[in-house]
Design a protein around this motif. Sequence first.
Motif, mmCIF file in Angstrom:
data_model
loop_
_atom_site.group_PDB
_atom_site.id
_atom_site.type_symbol
_atom_site.label_atom_id
_atom_site.label_comp_id
_atom_site.label_asym_id
_atom_site.label_seq_id
_atom_site.Cartn_x
_atom_site.Cartn_y
_atom_site.Cartn_z
ATOM 1 N N VAL A 274 -3.561 15.474 0.737
ATOM 2 C CA VAL A 274 -4.097 14.079 0.062
ATOM 3 C C VAL A 274 -4.776 14.044 -1.144
ATOM 4 O O VAL A 274 -4.485 13.310 -2.156
ATOM 5 C CB VAL A 274 -4.634 13.253 1.115
ATOM 6 N N LYS A 275 -5.459 15.119 -1.081
ATOM 7 C CA LYS A 275 -6.533 15.464 -2.424
ATOM 8 C C LYS A 275 -5.614 15.769 -3.640
ATOM 9 O O LYS A 275 -5.699 15.233 -4.621
ATOM 10 C CB LYS A 275 -7.553 16.374 -1.871
ATOM 11 N N GLN A 276 -4.613 16.609 -3.332
ATOM 12 C CA GLN A 276 -3.816 17.040 -4.642
ATOM 13 C C GLN A 276 -2.666 16.206 -5.007
ATOM 14 O O GLN A 276 -2.343 16.492 -5.876
ATOM 15 C CB GLN A 276 -3.381 18.604 -3.978
ATOM 16 N N THR A 277 -2.146 15.395 -3.883
ATOM 17 C CA THR A 277 -0.931 14.443 -4.254
ATOM 18 C C THR A 277 -1.116 13.039 -4.365
ATOM 19 O O THR A 277 -0.272 12.564 -4.830
ATOM 20 C CB THR A 277 0.192 14.866 -3.136
ATOM 21 N N HIS A 278 -2.376 12.699 -3.953
ATOM 22 C CA HIS A 278 -2.227 11.232 -3.903
ATOM 23 C C HIS A 278 -4.014 10.804 -4.584
ATOM 24 O O HIS A 278 -4.295 9.791 -4.098
ATOM 25 C CB HIS A 278 -2.215 10.630 -2.591
ATOM 26 N N GLY A 279 -4.302 11.468 -5.667
ATOM 27 C CA GLY A 279 -5.167 11.089 -6.563
ATOM 28 C C GLY A 279 -6.685 11.159 -6.023
ATOM 29 O O GLY A 279 -7.744 11.018 -6.482
ATOM 30 N N GLY A 280 -6.676 12.139 -4.793
ATOM 31 C CA GLY A 280 -8.087 12.299 -4.273
ATOM 32 C C GLY A 280 -8.752 11.272 -3.951
ATOM 33 O O GLY A 280 -10.015 11.531 -3.745
ATOM 34 N N LYS A 281 -8.101 10.043 -3.288
ATOM 35 C CA LYS A 281 -8.736 9.096 -3.018
ATOM 36 C C LYS A 281 -8.051 8.420 -1.768
ATOM 37 O O LYS A 281 -6.794 8.525 -1.684
ATOM 38 C CB LYS A 281 -9.159 8.078 -3.931
ATOM 39 N N LEU A 282 -8.968 7.775 -0.993
ATOM 40 C CA LEU A 282 -8.468 6.798 0.147
ATOM 41 C C LEU A 282 -9.097 5.446 0.004
ATOM 42 O O LEU A 282 -10.369 5.523 0.000
ATOM 43 C CB LEU A 282 -8.774 7.411 1.452
ATOM 44 N N ASP A 283 -8.685 4.341 0.261
ATOM 45 C CA ASP A 283 -9.141 3.040 0.291
ATOM 46 C C ASP A 283 -9.393 2.616 1.792
ATOM 47 O O ASP A 283 -10.217 1.940 2.259
ATOM 48 C CB ASP A 283 -8.326 2.174 -0.389
ATOM 49 N N LEU A 284 -8.515 3.291 2.675
ATOM 50 C CA LEU A 284 -8.531 2.658 4.211
ATOM 51 C C LEU A 284 -8.076 3.956 5.011
ATOM 52 O O LEU A 284 -6.959 4.443 4.695
ATOM 53 C CB LEU A 284 -7.784 1.601 4.489
ATOM 54 N N SER B 274 0.868 -1.081 0.285
ATOM 55 C CA SER B 274 0.100 -0.038 -0.027
ATOM 56 C C SER B 274 0.935 1.338 0.088
ATOM 57 O O SER B 274 1.981 1.080 0.594
ATOM 58 C CB SER B 274 -0.660 -0.012 1.158
ATOM 59 N N THR B 275 0.259 2.260 -0.609
ATOM 60 C CA THR B 275 0.803 3.499 -0.329
ATOM 61 C C THR B 275 0.184 4.207 1.294
ATOM 62 O O THR B 275 -0.886 4.254 1.308
ATOM 63 C CB THR B 275 0.652 4.589 -1.363
ATOM 64 N N VAL B 276 1.183 4.574 2.049
ATOM 65 C CA VAL B 276 0.891 4.776 3.395
ATOM 66 C C VAL B 276 1.135 6.261 3.566
ATOM 67 O O VAL B 276 2.155 6.787 3.296
ATOM 68 C CB VAL B 276 1.719 3.718 4.291
ATOM 69 N N LEU B 277 -0.102 7.029 3.852
ATOM 70 C CA LEU B 277 0.101 8.475 4.309
ATOM 71 C C LEU B 277 -0.077 8.429 5.820
ATOM 72 O O LEU B 277 -1.236 8.150 6.578
ATOM 73 C CB LEU B 277 -1.198 9.037 3.630
ATOM 74 N N ALA B 278 1.193 8.583 6.372
ATOM 75 C CA ALA B 278 1.326 8.614 7.862
ATOM 76 C C ALA B 278 1.358 9.774 8.510
ATOM 77 O O ALA B 278 2.388 10.770 8.185
ATOM 78 C CB ALA B 278 2.739 7.727 8.139
ATOM 79 N N CYS B 279 0.405 10.094 9.169
ATOM 80 C CA CYS B 279 -0.028 11.420 9.779
ATOM 81 C C CYS B 279 0.378 11.369 11.496
ATOM 82 O O CYS B 279 -0.055 10.415 12.171
ATOM 83 C CB CYS B 279 -1.414 11.717 9.929
ATOM 84 N N CYS B 280 1.084 12.247 11.813
ATOM 85 C CA CYS B 280 1.516 12.584 13.202
ATOM 86 C C CYS B 280 1.869 13.977 13.387
ATOM 87 O O CYS B 280 1.883 14.793 12.590
ATOM 88 C CB CYS B 280 2.596 11.735 13.462
ATOM 89 N N ARG B 281 1.765 14.157 14.834
ATOM 90 C CA ARG B 281 1.930 15.914 15.418
ATOM 91 C C ARG B 281 2.992 16.386 14.798
ATOM 92 O O ARG B 281 3.263 17.563 14.594
ATOM 93 C CB ARG B 281 1.594 15.649 16.749
ATOM 94 N N ASN B 282 4.114 15.593 15.040
ATOM 95 C CA ASN B 282 5.484 16.022 14.986
ATOM 96 C C ASN B 282 6.400 15.334 14.191
ATOM 97 O O ASN B 282 7.305 14.454 14.830
ATOM 98 C CB ASN B 282 6.237 16.428 16.177
#
Length: 260
Positions: A72-82, A26-34
């Motif tokens: 995410v919308k602008q750089t990853h095709g505007g979609k999420l699967d999970l 998967s392409t993982v969009l990993a979000c964290c505070r810092n």
Amino acid sequence: MPNVLVQGASRGIGLRFCQALVNRGSTVLACCRNPALAKDLRELQSQHPSQVDVIPLDVTNEEAIIAAAEHVKQTHGGKLDLLINSSGILSPKGRGETSLKDVSLQALQETVTVNTLGPLLMAKYFSPLLGAGNGTFGRQAQSPKESHAAVLVNMSARVGSIGDNRLGGWYSYRMSKAALNMATKNLSIELGRGRRRVICVALHPGTVDTDLSRPYHKNVPKSQLFSREQSVNYLLSVIDSLTIHDSGKYLAWDGSEIPF
């Protein structure tokens, strides 16, 4: 490759989800505070630069959530699967309240903001991207009327169950997870309408060897204390088995239902 967003990705279960999902392609969009302080997450990104995007996101800051969704919308095709909402705190002090005298307004507000309000705002701003997903996760029904576009997972806890509460205590954590379960049920109804349905579930990971649970390990039998790897493997098996008929449920790591 499917797009997966993990909120609370810098450590614990969230980090392990990132590692496991990268290994699954998967392409993982990993979000964290810092992100600058997220050493293990940065290492994962350096090992898999084309698969991991580390995104700054403070779940208590609505503007930061909006900015992350736009990225995410602008750089990853505007979609999420999970989407997995994984961050959570037991209390600002790191230990749950054992009696009413330990309760404070500040601790209640902070715990509910992180554990409940943050995940709900994540759903608000990322639901359009989930609705555009490819339905990669879970089991698709044969009938188009029962198909789904994506899966939204809110990491809950068994102690958020009202029906299963026999010990009391932990006011802020229990209340925040009970409220998260209600939010998940509401989301399953709203996001279950129309053609681009999103499966929404609350998952209990078991008792896992993380910073959150570490002060209480001495009371947990070794056979019931999971490593992060064990827990995430179990949880991914549950996610892989989901259908639209599971949306709105409150499930344990083994797929069994927990009473609300």
